[in-house]
Design an enzyme around this catalytic site. Sequence first.
Site, short mmCIF file in Angstrom:
data_model
loop_
_atom_site.label_atom_id
_atom_site.label_comp_id
_atom_site.label_asym_id
_atom_site.label_seq_id
_atom_site.Cartn_x
_atom_site.Cartn_y
_atom_site.Cartn_z
CD GLU A 138 6.65 3.82 -9.30
OE1 GLU A 138 7.19 2.63 -9.03
OE2 GLU A 138 7.38 4.39 -9.50
CB THR A 190 11.36 1.30 -3.58
OG1 THR A 190 12.02 2.15 -4.37
CG2 THR A 190 10.47 2.83 -3.63
#
Length: 316
Positions: A138, A190
């Site tokens: 991530e 993101t």
Amino acid sequence: MLCCQVPEMPYSKAIVTSPATIANFGPGFDSFGLCLDRPRDRITVRRMAKGRHEVRVVGKYDIPTAPSKNTASYSAMKLAELCGCESVGFSMTIRKGMKPGSGLGSSAASSAGGAVAMAALLGIRDKEMILEAAAMGEELVAGSRHFDNVSAAIYGGFTVVSDQRTRTILQIRPPMFRIIVALPDISVETREAREILPEAISIDDAVCNVGWASGMLHAMIKRNARKIGTYLDDRIALPYRAKLVPGFEAVRSAAMSAGAYGVSIGGSGPAVFAISEGNADKIRRAMISAFRESAGLKADSFVTVPGTGTKVEELS
Ligand code: HSE
């Protein structure tokens, strides 16, 4: 002895499916995560000669194929490293089930899937180690090591990162409700959606969010879908991120008028989701029309339910 924590390498092929997730789920910024039943990525890992890594991506989504840039293979390598097997070679085939940059935890699905597939190949069952490797994947994409999407993807159901420092994850079995997702035809990185957030928030906003987050947990435990919807609000990220999703307010109000219990943005967006127990198709159509009429945006959509986490489908 192949590597320090793995006395022998028992398997040569693993196939894993890994689900989409909704991070934050209203008031739980970087803490709450809901696992969706679908869509799912499908990841196949085969053992290869030591030190060799190959990645193949099939399907309609374009993602990196360099093993050190692809979140699934990167997490698989990190998992191997964490258990002292860094020399393990593998080939990986990834079929993405969800669009990257959509707010449905695409990178988490890949990184959780990659870590779980490698763990299966090595016969490792340590979920904390899998979680850590997945969070590293991530970080590669988002620039920060948040655990909300990967926890929900690995554990399934509704998850709470109750302590980031100790990686304490709580699992709650959510009640059955419908999740209606509208995906406008735009992408939000993101990294960018995190950079626009303020350095600090006011006491007022913090108090609101603590109340809503506590109410959300109570409603989850009481299995009350209508109440869950009422707590789908947020003052930490939503006010800033709504600006990245043209038409959000119109879509929210159209979904509520069509019978939704609550509406919010999935993760860092641009996915907008609503929850309900009925009227799912009516809500879905209302959301699509509102995106088109208020912002001129075409949106894909689907209806799903809470799901179970990453699954080893085949091991040989
Ligand atoms: N909690 C993360 C964020 C999820 O909102 O930035 C990103 O998908």
